[in-house]
Design a protein around this motif. Sequence first.
Motif, PDB file in Angstrom:
ATOM      1  N   ASN A 168       0.821  -1.203   0.000  1.00 29.58           N
ATOM      2  CA  ASN A 168       0.000   0.000   0.000  1.00 29.58           C
ATOM      3  C   ASN A 168       0.860   1.261   0.000  1.00 29.58           C
ATOM      4  O   ASN A 168       0.534   2.246  -0.672  1.00 29.58           O
ATOM      5  CB  ASN A 168      -0.953  -0.013   1.191  1.00 29.58           C
ATOM      6  CG  ASN A 168      -1.971  -1.132   1.092  1.00 29.58           C
ATOM      7  OD1 ASN A 168      -2.219  -1.652   0.016  1.00 29.58           O
ATOM      8  ND2 ASN A 168      -2.551  -1.517   2.219  1.00 29.58           N
ATOM      9  N   GLN A 169       1.958   1.246   0.761  1.00 29.57           N
ATOM     10  CA  GLN A 169       2.875   2.388   0.693  1.00 29.57           C
ATOM     11  C   GLN A 169       3.480   2.490  -0.701  1.00 29.57           C
ATOM     12  O   GLN A 169       3.656   3.596  -1.232  1.00 29.57           O
ATOM     13  CB  GLN A 169       3.992   2.278   1.735  1.00 29.57           C
ATOM     14  CG  GLN A 169       4.846   3.539   1.803  1.00 29.57           C
ATOM     15  CD  GLN A 169       6.164   3.358   2.533  1.00 29.57           C
ATOM     16  OE1 GLN A 169       7.023   2.583   2.109  1.00 29.57           O
ATOM     17  NE2 GLN A 169       6.333   4.079   3.632  1.00 29.57           N
ATOM     18  N   ALA A 170       3.815   1.362  -1.302  1.00 26.40           N
ATOM     19  CA  ALA A 170       4.394   1.371  -2.649  1.00 26.40           C
ATOM     20  C   ALA A 170       3.449   2.039  -3.642  1.00 26.40           C
ATOM     21  O   ALA A 170       3.868   2.868  -4.463  1.00 26.40           O
ATOM     22  CB  ALA A 170       4.712  -0.051  -3.090  1.00 26.40           C
ATOM     23  N   ALA A 171       2.163   1.691  -3.566  1.00 26.50           N
ATOM     24  CA  ALA A 171       1.184   2.299  -4.462  1.00 26.50           C
ATOM     25  C   ALA A 171       1.076   3.804  -4.208  1.00 26.50           C
ATOM     26  O   ALA A 171       0.953   4.602  -5.155  1.00 26.50           O
ATOM     27  CB  ALA A 171      -0.177   1.630  -4.276  1.00 26.50           C
ATOM     28  N   PHE A 172       1.133   4.200  -2.936  1.00 27.66           N
ATOM     29  CA  PHE A 172       1.079   5.615  -2.576  1.00 27.66           C
ATOM     30  C   PHE A 172       2.264   6.383  -3.166  1.00 27.66           C
ATOM     31  O   PHE A 172       2.091   7.479  -3.734  1.00 27.66           O
ATOM     32  CB  PHE A 172       1.064   5.750  -1.057  1.00 27.66           C
ATOM     33  CG  PHE A 172       1.062   7.170  -0.548  1.00 27.66           C
ATOM     34  CD1 PHE A 172      -0.121   7.869  -0.414  1.00 27.66           C
ATOM     35  CD2 PHE A 172       2.252   7.808  -0.195  1.00 27.66           C
ATOM     36  CE1 PHE A 172      -0.127   9.180   0.058  1.00 27.66           C
ATOM     37  CE2 PHE A 172       2.253   9.109   0.266  1.00 27.66           C
ATOM     38  CZ  PHE A 172       1.059   9.798   0.396  1.00 27.66           C
ATOM     39  N   VAL A 173       3.466   5.817  -3.058  1.00 27.98           N
ATOM     40  CA  VAL A 173       4.666   6.487  -3.569  1.00 27.98           C
ATOM     41  C   VAL A 173       4.639   6.571  -5.095  1.00 27.98           C
ATOM     42  O   VAL A 173       4.930   7.619  -5.683  1.00 27.98           O
ATOM     43  CB  VAL A 173       5.938   5.767  -3.094  1.00 27.98           C
ATOM     44  CG1 VAL A 173       7.181   6.359  -3.762  1.00 27.98           C
ATOM     45  CG2 VAL A 173       6.073   5.871  -1.577  1.00 27.98           C
ATOM     46  N   ARG A 174       4.277   5.471  -5.755  1.00 29.84           N
ATOM     47  CA  ARG A 174       4.208   5.492  -7.223  1.00 29.84           C
ATOM     48  C   ARG A 174       3.181   6.511  -7.705  1.00 29.84           C
ATOM     49  O   ARG A 174       3.396   7.220  -8.701  1.00 29.84           O
ATOM     50  CB  ARG A 174       3.878   4.100  -7.760  1.00 29.84           C
ATOM     51  CG  ARG A 174       5.006   3.093  -7.611  1.00 29.84           C
ATOM     52  CD  ARG A 174       4.730   1.841  -8.445  1.00 29.84           C
ATOM     53  NE  ARG A 174       3.526   1.157  -8.021  1.00 29.84           N
ATOM     54  CZ  ARG A 174       3.494   0.129  -7.184  1.00 29.84           C
ATOM     55  NH1 ARG A 174       4.627  -0.341  -6.656  1.00 29.84           N
ATOM     56  NH2 ARG A 174       2.354  -0.443  -6.854  1.00 29.84           N
ATOM     57  N   ASP A 175       2.062   6.605  -6.995  1.00 32.63           N
ATOM     58  CA  ASP A 175       1.048   7.595  -7.356  1.00 32.63           C
ATOM     59  C   ASP A 175       1.575   9.012  -7.172  1.00 32.63           C
ATOM     60  O   ASP A 175       1.247   9.913  -7.949  1.00 32.63           O
ATOM     61  CB  ASP A 175      -0.206   7.376  -6.508  1.00 32.63           C
ATOM     62  CG  ASP A 175      -1.345   8.299  -6.913  1.00 32.63           C
ATOM     63  OD1 ASP A 175      -1.817   8.190  -8.053  1.00 32.63           O
ATOM     64  OD2 ASP A 175      -1.755   9.149  -6.094  1.00 32.63           O
ATOM     65  N   SER A 176       2.412   9.213  -6.155  1.00 34.91           N
ATOM     66  CA  SER A 176       2.992  10.536  -5.922  1.00 34.91           C
ATOM     67  C   SER A 176       3.932  10.927  -7.059  1.00 34.91           C
ATOM     68  O   SER A 176       4.000  12.098  -7.445  1.00 34.91           O
ATOM     69  CB  SER A 176       3.741  10.564  -4.589  1.00 34.91           C
ATOM     70  OG  SER A 176       2.861  10.325  -3.503  1.00 34.91           O
ATOM     71  N   TYR A 177       4.666   9.955  -7.586  1.00 41.90           N
ATOM     72  CA  TYR A 177       5.549  10.225  -8.731  1.00 41.90           C
ATOM     73  C   TYR A 177       4.789  10.240 -10.052  1.00 41.90           C
ATOM     74  O   TYR A 177       5.341  10.643 -11.082  1.00 41.90           O
ATOM     75  CB  TYR A 177       6.659   9.167  -8.805  1.00 41.90           C
ATOM     76  CG  TYR A 177       7.789   9.402  -7.838  1.00 41.90           C
ATOM     77  CD1 TYR A 177       8.704  10.434  -8.031  1.00 41.90           C
ATOM     78  CD2 TYR A 177       7.950   8.581  -6.721  1.00 41.90           C
ATOM     79  CE1 TYR A 177       9.749  10.643  -7.151  1.00 41.90           C
ATOM     80  CE2 TYR A 177       9.005   8.781  -5.835  1.00 41.90           C
ATOM     81  CZ  TYR A 177       9.896   9.809  -6.053  1.00 41.90           C
ATOM     82  OH  TYR A 177      10.932  10.019  -5.175  1.00 41.90           O
ATOM     83  N   LYS A 178       3.535   9.757 -10.024  1.00 43.16           N
ATOM     84  CA  LYS A 178       2.675   9.719 -11.210  1.00 43.16           C
ATOM     85  C   LYS A 178       3.285   8.910 -12.348  1.00 43.16           C
ATOM     86  O   LYS A 178       3.177   9.278 -13.529  1.00 43.16           O
ATOM     87  CB  LYS A 178       2.338  11.143 -11.682  1.00 43.16           C
ATOM     88  CG  LYS A 178       1.509  11.938 -10.685  1.00 43.16           C
ATOM     89  CD  LYS A 178       1.181  13.328 -11.200  1.00 43.16           C
ATOM     90  CE  LYS A 178       0.189  14.026 -10.286  1.00 43.16           C
ATOM     91  NZ  LYS A 178       0.650  14.146  -8.885  1.00 43.16           N
ATOM     92  N   GLN A 179       3.929   7.815 -11.976  1.00 44.23           N
ATOM     93  CA  GLN A 179       4.461   6.919 -12.990  1.00 44.23           C
ATOM     94  C   GLN A 179       4.749   5.552 -12.380  1.00 44.23           C
ATOM     95  O   GLN A 179       4.887   5.412 -11.160  1.00 44.23           O
ATOM     96  CB  GLN A 179       5.731   7.483 -13.616  1.00 44.23           C
ATOM     97  CG  GLN A 179       6.941   7.564 -12.704  1.00 44.23           C
ATOM     98  CD  GLN A 179       8.143   8.135 -13.425  1.00 44.23           C
ATOM     99  OE1 GLN A 179       8.279   9.339 -13.589  1.00 44.23           O
ATOM    100  NE2 GLN A 179       9.025   7.264 -13.884  1.00 44.23           N
ATOM    101  N   ALA A 180       4.831   4.563 -13.255  1.00 50.06           N
ATOM    102  CA  ALA A 180       5.166   3.217 -12.805  1.00 50.06           C
ATOM    103  C   ALA A 180       6.658   3.151 -12.488  1.00 50.06           C
ATOM    104  O   ALA A 180       7.481   3.664 -13.240  1.00 50.06           O
ATOM    105  CB  ALA A 180       4.810   2.201 -13.883  1.00 50.06           C
ATOM    106  N   ILE A 181       6.999   2.551 -11.361  1.00 51.14           N
ATOM    107  CA  ILE A 181       8.395   2.394 -10.952  1.00 51.14           C
ATOM    108  C   ILE A 181       8.583   0.934 -10.560  1.00 51.14           C
ATOM    109  O   ILE A 181       7.797   0.397  -9.769  1.00 51.14           O
ATOM    110  CB  ILE A 181       8.731   3.300  -9.747  1.00 51.14           C
ATOM    111  CG1 ILE A 181       8.417   4.765 -10.053  1.00 51.14           C
ATOM    112  CG2 ILE A 181      10.200   3.153  -9.365  1.00 51.14           C
ATOM    113  CD1 ILE A 181       8.542   5.677  -8.842  1.00 51.14           C
ATOM    114  N   PRO A 182       9.614   0.258 -11.064  1.00 50.07           N
ATOM    115  CA  PRO A 182       9.889  -1.110 -10.596  1.00 50.07           C
ATOM    116  C   PRO A 182      10.026  -1.110  -9.077  1.00 50.07           C
ATOM    117  O   PRO A 182      10.713  -0.253  -8.511  1.00 50.07           O
ATOM    118  CB  PRO A 182      11.208  -1.461 -11.286  1.00 50.07           C
ATOM    119  CG  PRO A 182      11.276  -0.566 -12.477  1.00 50.07           C
ATOM    120  CD  PRO A 182      10.583   0.704 -12.077  1.00 50.07           C
ATOM    121  N   THR A 183       9.369  -2.065  -8.419  1.00 52.14           N
ATOM    122  CA  THR A 183       9.232  -1.997  -6.962  1.00 52.14           C
ATOM    123  C   THR A 183       9.604  -3.314  -6.295  1.00 52.14           C
ATOM    124  O   THR A 183       9.285  -4.392  -6.788  1.00 52.14           O
ATOM    125  CB  THR A 183       7.781  -1.639  -6.589  1.00 52.14           C
ATOM    126  OG1 THR A 183       7.448  -0.368  -7.155  1.00 52.14           O
ATOM    127  CG2 THR A 183       7.604  -1.563  -5.079  1.00 52.14           C
TER     128      THR A 183
END
Length: 385
Positions: A168-183
Amino acid sequence: MPDIESPVITIINRHYPPNPGITGESAWDMAKYLIEKYEAEIHIVYIDRTYDGGGQVRQPIGILHPVKTIYEGKNGLLKLISGTLDGLFLVLKARKMKRGRIVVMTSPPLLPFWASLFLKNWVLWSMDLFPEGFAAAGTVSPSNFLYRFILKKTYQVAPQHLIALGPNQAAFVRDSYKQAIPTTILPCGVLVHQQNDPAIPDWKKDDSKIYFGYCGNLGQAHSDEFLLKFIDNLDSQKHQLILAVYGEKADKVLTYAQGRAGITILKSVPRSQLHFIDVHLVSLLPQWTHIAVPSKAVSSICAGAGMLFCGSKDADTWALLNNASWLIEENNEINAQIKSFLALLTIDEVQLKRNNAQALFSKLQTMVVDAYDEVKRLGCVSAID
């Protein structure tokens, strides 16, 4: 042919052993694993000073690059200024070194802000998130111009890889960057190199009571109301509460608990003794959901104990650990929930959660080792700024 390339990684963080603190312990644990398994070249860039905090005192490992801070006092404003500049100095030091892939943690606050300005091809290892934490704590208004500027700049340049505490934190951070990031998901509090002490501590008695414990930080992200209400409902004939708290809300709770039956107040409980507690108490205020993920929640499960979590169902603490936990919903009336929980709790139910914690610990350890191996692969790719 097998991959024989040795990884080269630089980790940036405020804390590192022998100074206490779970973020430094986490960096130490990863460094130890990568050095011992892969003969990795691990550089640690950290602030050279002593901090208050919990955790085990460990001998440092890796190649150390301490950075001096400009202020070590207690003044709040000066601490904020020095912490902000500490982040800048850490990032500039790591960039100048040019030693492999740079893994940027999130302490001191605004460390990712500086990384976004001065680094390329870096990895973000998210712990507590800032500047969002300042708004969650009420230190600054979310509409403040400077806050909005720093928030925008922090998420303007994305890292090439994200290491997050939970999905859930990962989704929050990716949404903050507004892009997909390998996680990569790496829960904080699962230490590969951790052993339980078999010696029974003085505070654990053979009295057939259920032992609860709040061991760790009681800071801005945590609920002192939860702990105070728990104390109000404690039955000293059936329950014993171990209190080992520090942080800005700790004094209020310690004063309230002083002299009460069924409560033992300690300065600290070593991580190696956490398994002597049956149920660990953990809290996270709703406004801190995704911004912080309490490491003591994971540490309690890894010790083979159950957990009573006061917070939101959306938090990674509940998403990852609910099979070995009970929930007090922060947004509902806390006192009634605690009263009902304690009235209905049985030793058999505590043992069931303990058994579930043991099974969950095995899964968490696998997640951690898989995450460390992924970081090893990242470190084998030349990524010098």
